[in-house]
Design a protein around this motif. Structure first.
Motif, PDB file in Angstrom:
ATOM      1  N   SER A 213       0.840  -1.213   0.000  1.00 18.99           N
ATOM      2  CA  SER A 213       0.000   0.000   0.000  1.00 18.99           C
ATOM      3  C   SER A 213       0.867   1.252   0.000  1.00 18.99           C
ATOM      4  O   SER A 213       0.573   2.220  -0.716  1.00 18.99           O
ATOM      5  CB  SER A 213      -0.912   0.035   1.229  1.00 18.99           C
ATOM      6  OG  SER A 213      -1.922  -0.915   1.115  1.00 18.99           O
ATOM      7  N   ILE A 214       1.932   1.252   0.808  1.00 23.59           N
ATOM      8  CA  ILE A 214       2.817   2.423   0.888  1.00 23.59           C
ATOM      9  C   ILE A 214       3.515   2.650  -0.460  1.00 23.59           C
ATOM     10  O   ILE A 214       3.596   3.783  -0.950  1.00 23.59           O
ATOM     11  CB  ILE A 214       3.856   2.250   2.024  1.00 23.59           C
ATOM     12  CG1 ILE A 214       3.128   2.252   3.382  1.00 23.59           C
ATOM     13  CG2 ILE A 214       4.918   3.349   1.992  1.00 23.59           C
ATOM     14  CD1 ILE A 214       4.004   1.948   4.582  1.00 23.59           C
ATOM     15  N   ILE A 215       3.973   1.544  -1.102  1.00 24.48           N
ATOM     16  CA  ILE A 215       4.637   1.663  -2.412  1.00 24.48           C
ATOM     17  C   ILE A 215       3.662   2.215  -3.455  1.00 24.48           C
ATOM     18  O   ILE A 215       3.983   3.139  -4.211  1.00 24.48           O
ATOM     19  CB  ILE A 215       5.220   0.289  -2.859  1.00 24.48           C
ATOM     20  CG1 ILE A 215       6.380  -0.116  -1.935  1.00 24.48           C
ATOM     21  CG2 ILE A 215       5.696   0.342  -4.314  1.00 24.48           C
ATOM     22  CD1 ILE A 215       6.831  -1.555  -2.096  1.00 24.48           C
ATOM     23  N   VAL A 255      -2.229   4.407 -12.802  1.00 22.78           N
ATOM     24  CA  VAL A 255      -2.370   2.951 -12.614  1.00 22.78           C
ATOM     25  C   VAL A 255      -2.123   2.585 -11.142  1.00 22.78           C
ATOM     26  O   VAL A 255      -2.870   1.800 -10.546  1.00 22.78           O
ATOM     27  CB  VAL A 255      -1.402   2.181 -13.556  1.00 22.78           C
ATOM     28  CG1 VAL A 255      -1.389   0.694 -13.225  1.00 22.78           C
ATOM     29  CG2 VAL A 255      -1.796   2.407 -15.017  1.00 22.78           C
ATOM     30  N   SER A 256      -1.081   3.181 -10.550  1.00 20.06           N
ATOM     31  CA  SER A 256      -0.762   2.888  -9.129  1.00 20.06           C
ATOM     32  C   SER A 256      -1.911   3.313  -8.213  1.00 20.06           C
ATOM     33  O   SER A 256      -2.248   2.600  -7.257  1.00 20.06           O
ATOM     34  CB  SER A 256       0.521   3.602  -8.705  1.00 20.06           C
ATOM     35  OG  SER A 256       1.594   3.215  -9.507  1.00 20.06           O
ATOM     36  N   LEU A 257      -2.508   4.482  -8.508  1.00 18.58           N
ATOM     37  CA  LEU A 257      -3.638   4.960  -7.687  1.00 18.58           C
ATOM     38  C   LEU A 257      -4.838   4.023  -7.797  1.00 18.58           C
ATOM     39  O   LEU A 257      -5.529   3.776  -6.805  1.00 18.58           O
ATOM     40  CB  LEU A 257      -4.057   6.365  -8.117  1.00 18.58           C
ATOM     41  CG  LEU A 257      -3.301   7.531  -7.492  1.00 18.58           C
ATOM     42  CD1 LEU A 257      -3.961   8.850  -7.854  1.00 18.58           C
ATOM     43  CD2 LEU A 257      -3.238   7.414  -5.966  1.00 18.58           C
ATOM     44  N   LEU A 258      -5.083   3.524  -8.999  1.00 17.98           N
ATOM     45  CA  LEU A 258      -6.198   2.590  -9.197  1.00 17.98           C
ATOM     46  C   LEU A 258      -5.960   1.321  -8.378  1.00 17.98           C
ATOM     47  O   LEU A 258      -6.844   0.865  -7.638  1.00 17.98           O
ATOM     48  CB  LEU A 258      -6.336   2.264 -10.690  1.00 17.98           C
ATOM     49  CG  LEU A 258      -7.479   1.316 -11.061  1.00 17.98           C
ATOM     50  CD1 LEU A 258      -8.833   1.961 -10.770  1.00 17.98           C
ATOM     51  CD2 LEU A 258      -7.396   0.906 -12.533  1.00 17.98           C
ATOM     52  N   LEU A 259      -4.752   0.762  -8.481  1.00 20.81           N
ATOM     53  CA  LEU A 259      -4.415  -0.454  -7.724  1.00 20.81           C
ATOM     54  C   LEU A 259      -4.454  -0.177  -6.216  1.00 20.81           C
ATOM     55  O   LEU A 259      -4.908  -1.014  -5.429  1.00 20.81           O
ATOM     56  CB  LEU A 259      -3.014  -0.953  -8.124  1.00 20.81           C
ATOM     57  CG  LEU A 259      -2.873  -1.442  -9.577  1.00 20.81           C
ATOM     58  CD1 LEU A 259      -1.416  -1.734  -9.909  1.00 20.81           C
ATOM     59  CD2 LEU A 259      -3.724  -2.685  -9.817  1.00 20.81           C
ATOM     60  N   PHE A 260      -3.964   1.008  -5.809  1.00 19.09           N
ATOM     61  CA  PHE A 260      -3.975   1.405  -4.392  1.00 19.09           C
ATOM     62  C   PHE A 260      -5.420   1.442  -3.873  1.00 19.09           C
ATOM     63  O   PHE A 260      -5.722   0.909  -2.803  1.00 19.09           O
ATOM     64  CB  PHE A 260      -3.322   2.785  -4.249  1.00 19.09           C
ATOM     65  CG  PHE A 260      -3.415   3.386  -2.866  1.00 19.09           C
ATOM     66  CD1 PHE A 260      -2.612   2.918  -1.840  1.00 19.09           C
ATOM     67  CD2 PHE A 260      -4.308   4.424  -2.600  1.00 19.09           C
ATOM     68  CE1 PHE A 260      -2.689   3.466  -0.556  1.00 19.09           C
ATOM     69  CE2 PHE A 260      -4.393   4.977  -1.321  1.00 19.09           C
ATOM     70  CZ  PHE A 260      -3.577   4.493  -0.302  1.00 19.09           C
ATOM     71  N   ARG A 266     -10.294  -3.562  -0.247  1.00 17.91           N
ATOM     72  CA  ARG A 266     -10.340  -5.002   0.039  1.00 17.91           C
ATOM     73  C   ARG A 266      -9.713  -5.354   1.384  1.00 17.91           C
ATOM     74  O   ARG A 266      -9.932  -6.436   1.916  1.00 17.91           O
ATOM     75  CB  ARG A 266      -9.618  -5.779  -1.067  1.00 17.91           C
ATOM     76  CG  ARG A 266     -10.439  -5.818  -2.354  1.00 17.91           C
ATOM     77  CD  ARG A 266      -9.747  -6.642  -3.416  1.00 17.91           C
ATOM     78  NE  ARG A 266     -10.563  -6.711  -4.618  1.00 17.91           N
ATOM     79  CZ  ARG A 266     -10.142  -7.189  -5.766  1.00 17.91           C
ATOM     80  NH1 ARG A 266      -8.905  -7.654  -5.880  1.00 17.91           N
ATOM     81  NH2 ARG A 266     -10.943  -7.232  -6.820  1.00 17.91           N
ATOM     82  N   MET A 267      -8.890  -4.420   1.912  1.00 18.36           N
ATOM     83  CA  MET A 267      -8.178  -4.718   3.156  1.00 18.36           C
ATOM     84  C   MET A 267      -9.073  -4.544   4.373  1.00 18.36           C
ATOM     85  O   MET A 267      -9.946  -3.679   4.387  1.00 18.36           O
ATOM     86  CB  MET A 267      -6.957  -3.787   3.297  1.00 18.36           C
ATOM     87  CG  MET A 267      -5.809  -4.150   2.388  1.00 18.36           C
ATOM     88  SD  MET A 267      -4.562  -2.853   2.412  1.00 18.36           S
ATOM     89  CE  MET A 267      -3.881  -3.085   4.051  1.00 18.36           C
ATOM     90  N   LYS A 268      -8.818  -5.365   5.390  1.00 21.50           N
ATOM     91  CA  LYS A 268      -9.577  -5.243   6.641  1.00 21.50           C
ATOM     92  C   LYS A 268      -9.157  -3.967   7.367  1.00 21.50           C
ATOM     93  O   LYS A 268      -9.985  -3.207   7.857  1.00 21.50           O
ATOM     94  CB  LYS A 268      -9.296  -6.471   7.512  1.00 21.50           C
ATOM     95  CG  LYS A 268     -10.417  -6.791   8.478  1.00 21.50           C
ATOM     96  CD  LYS A 268     -10.166  -8.120   9.162  1.00 21.50           C
ATOM     97  CE  LYS A 268     -11.349  -8.481  10.037  1.00 21.50           C
ATOM     98  NZ  LYS A 268     -11.106  -9.770  10.723  1.00 21.50           N
ATOM     99  N   MET A 271      -4.684   1.324   4.921  1.00 19.72           N
ATOM    100  CA  MET A 271      -3.745   2.392   5.260  1.00 19.72           C
ATOM    101  C   MET A 271      -4.452   3.745   5.161  1.00 19.72           C
ATOM    102  O   MET A 271      -4.323   4.613   6.014  1.00 19.72           O
ATOM    103  CB  MET A 271      -2.555   2.353   4.304  1.00 19.72           C
ATOM    104  CG  MET A 271      -1.507   3.398   4.594  1.00 19.72           C
ATOM    105  SD  MET A 271      -0.211   3.390   3.349  1.00 19.72           S
ATOM    106  CE  MET A 271      -0.696   4.803   2.365  1.00 19.72           C
ATOM    107  N   MET A 272      -5.207   3.921   4.052  1.00 18.62           N
ATOM    108  CA  MET A 272      -6.040   5.112   3.894  1.00 18.62           C
ATOM    109  C   MET A 272      -7.442   4.582   3.590  1.00 18.62           C
ATOM    110  O   MET A 272      -7.705   4.115   2.485  1.00 18.62           O
ATOM    111  CB  MET A 272      -5.532   5.986   2.736  1.00 18.62           C
ATOM    112  CG  MET A 272      -6.328   7.275   2.567  1.00 18.62           C
ATOM    113  SD  MET A 272      -5.894   8.146   1.039  1.00 18.62           S
ATOM    114  CE  MET A 272      -4.523   9.132   1.599  1.00 18.62           C
ATOM    115  N   ASP A 273      -8.308   4.599   4.596  1.00 20.31           N
ATOM    116  CA  ASP A 273      -9.605   3.937   4.461  1.00 20.31           C
ATOM    117  C   ASP A 273     -10.537   4.735   3.544  1.00 20.31           C
ATOM    118  O   ASP A 273     -11.115   5.744   3.937  1.00 20.31           O
ATOM    119  CB  ASP A 273     -10.251   3.739   5.843  1.00 20.31           C
ATOM    120  CG  ASP A 273     -11.296   2.632   5.798  1.00 20.31           C
ATOM    121  OD1 ASP A 273     -11.879   2.437   4.707  1.00 20.31           O
ATOM    122  OD2 ASP A 273     -11.525   1.969   6.818  1.00 20.31           O
TER     123      ASP A 273
END
Length: 496
Positions: A213-215, A255-260, A266-268, A271-273
């Motif tokens: 997430s940070i990357i 692309v990175s923002l979309l994946l982020f 999907r995460m429980k 990092m940035m809800d």
């Protein structure tokens, strides 16, 4: 269980009443002001610095781009930091970075050292801004938040706006190093005040750190900020939209923002809800702030540029022309905060957008014969309107979030403010350049100074037309603003 929860809530409310609010605010707002002042103060000095440090326009631009890039990368991670480190730890770290950066900059003998100093300063500001918002949300009850957010508005709007004027005065009498020497004692006062009075107010949940997430966040926000900053750089330093570097960084960023975004949803423990976007007033507030920041920062770049190049006034005069409006905007922010607490956000925001649209419409007719008095008047009118939009939209949006979303909400809001600045200035400069070249293509003698000036004027008018269209879009959205009801139950049902 319920009895235990009630006791906990009562304890929290009692704690909230025991905070020494004034010294906490003083420490936060003073350091925030000097940090944001530093963001724009150096802009006036960029041209003389090219000669003094023997670098070209593309290189010198990194003093601004590098600063924005660090903010764009670090601010998104701030939501995570607020849940891992105590208030005092983050505040102290932020001030140490700011003091170190300012001290290094004040003594910098070369461009490379000055760039390192700017990066250190940006780390300090990036840690401080979300912490400042989060602290206000925790120590003030919802019905008093408008006035407190108004004070933050005073800092966030007035500090960057006063930077060029104050720096212009310093440069007229001293060397550029004094921009930093003057800032240093204020950071030291803030640090002492914070260490004496600032308690640990945030609850540490220490969520799992997700490296991917940070990357993705770094590549995403960093790519967007860098791509837009490069595309809309000043003069020769602009990479232009066709530059392979600009295209590559924007594509990687998008692309990175979309994946982020997909990963966060999907995460429980995100990092940035991004589930904060389920709260409609938060989302609408965010869009309005994004539009207001784009209008503000693009006009803050275009106006001084036109006054210096099109109307042949000095950098200091251009800075002073913008000072009355910026001062008034800063002082009106707490007033708007109190009006928000009393009447709610809707009509403040709508009237503010109408006022800004009227000022921008008048700016679309700007030409070399426009008097400085007229520009000052229109800028004052525009800044009054901006103060009616920013603070109410921001506070109303954050008010709808439950407390566990505060770190995420403030991180999202501060990140988008940085991104909107990069996008707004880049698009405005590009529209200016496109308008200028299309005008010059249609004239018989494009190399004559008269036609060059007319082409530049045409480009500037187009840039203001773009800002006006943005404003009208904001006006359409503002009719959906509703006041968030005070009370815990009001936020619970939304989005579930």
């Amino acid at each position: 269980m319920k009895a235990g929860t009630a006791v906990k809530e009562r304890d929290t409310e009692q704690e909230a009443q025991q905070y020494k609010v004034f010294p906490i605010l003083f420490a936060m707002l003073l350091s925030g002001f000097i940090g944001l002042f530093g963001e724009t103060a150096l802009n006036v000095a960029l041209t003389p610095l090219m000669g003094l440090l023997q670098v070209g326009p593309t290189t010198i631009q990194w003093l601004t781009t590098g600063y924005l890039l660090v903010l764009g990368v670090l601010v998104p991670v701030s939501g995570l930091l607020l849940q891992w480190f105590t208030t005092r730890q983050l505040f102290t770290a932020s001030l140490i970075f700011s003091i170190a950066g300012t001290l290094v900059a004040a003594m910098a003998p070369s461009f490379e050292i000055l760039l390192v100093a700017r990066v250190l300063q940006a780390v300090g500001t990036a840690l401080l801004l979300p912490l400042m918002f989060n602290t206000i949300l925790v120590i003030f009850p919802i019905e008093k938040r408008g006035a407190a957010m108004g004070l933050i508005g005073l800092v966030i709007m007035f500090a960057p706006a006063s930077g060029p004027s104050i720096a212009g005065l310093i440069l007229a009498n001293f060397s550029w190093h004094w921009i930093f020497w003057i800032s240093l004692p204020f950071f030291l006062i803030s640090l002492v005040s914070g260490l004496m009075f600032l308690p640990n107010i945030s609850k540490l949940t220490k969520p799992k750190i997700d490296v991917l997430s940070i990357i993705l966040s770094t590549l995403g926000f960093g790519g967007i900020v860098y791509g837009f900053s490069s595309a809309g750089g000043h003069g020769e330093s602009g990479g232009g939209w066709s530059s392979p570097v600009v295209i590559a960084t924007l594509v990687v960023g998008a692309v990175s923002l979309l994946l982020f975004s997909i990963r966060q949803l999907r995460m429980k423990e995100a990092m940035m809800d991004l589930r904060a976007f389920r709260y409609p007033m938060f989302t609408i507030g965010l869009i309005l702030i994004f539009i207001a920041m784009m209008m503000l920062l693009s006009s803050m770049l275009i106006l001084p540029m036109y006054m210096q190049q099109g109307m042949a006034v000095s950098a200091l005069t251009a800075g002073l022309v913008l000072l009355p409006g910026s001062l008034l905007n800063g002082f009106l922010s707490p007033v708007m905060g109190r009006l928000f607490d009393k009447f709610g956000p809707k009509w403040l925001v709508i009237i503010g957008l109408v006022i800004v649209a009227a000022a921008l419409y008048m700016y679309t007719g700007i030409n070399p014969g426009t008097s400085l008095g007229m520009i000052i008047t229109l800028h004052i009118v525009m800044m009054i309107g901006i103060s009616m939009i920013m603070m109410p939209a921001q506070t109303n949006g954050l008010n709808q979030l439950p407390p566990e979303y505060y770190p995420h909400g403030t991180a999202i809001m501060n990140t988008l403010q940085q991104v909107s600045g990069a996008i707004g200035t880049a698009v405005a400069v590009s529209i200016l350049a496109a308008g200028q070249s299309s005008y010059l293509k249609g004239v018989t003698n494009p190399d004559s100074p008269e036609q060059k000036l007319a082409g530049f004027t045409s480009g500037v008018q187009n840039a203001f037309m773009f800002a006006m269209v943005l404003c009208l879009l904001g006006l359409a959205i503002s009719f959906f603003v509703k006041r968030v009801k005070v009370g815990k139950h009001a936020t619970k049902h939304v989005g579930h």
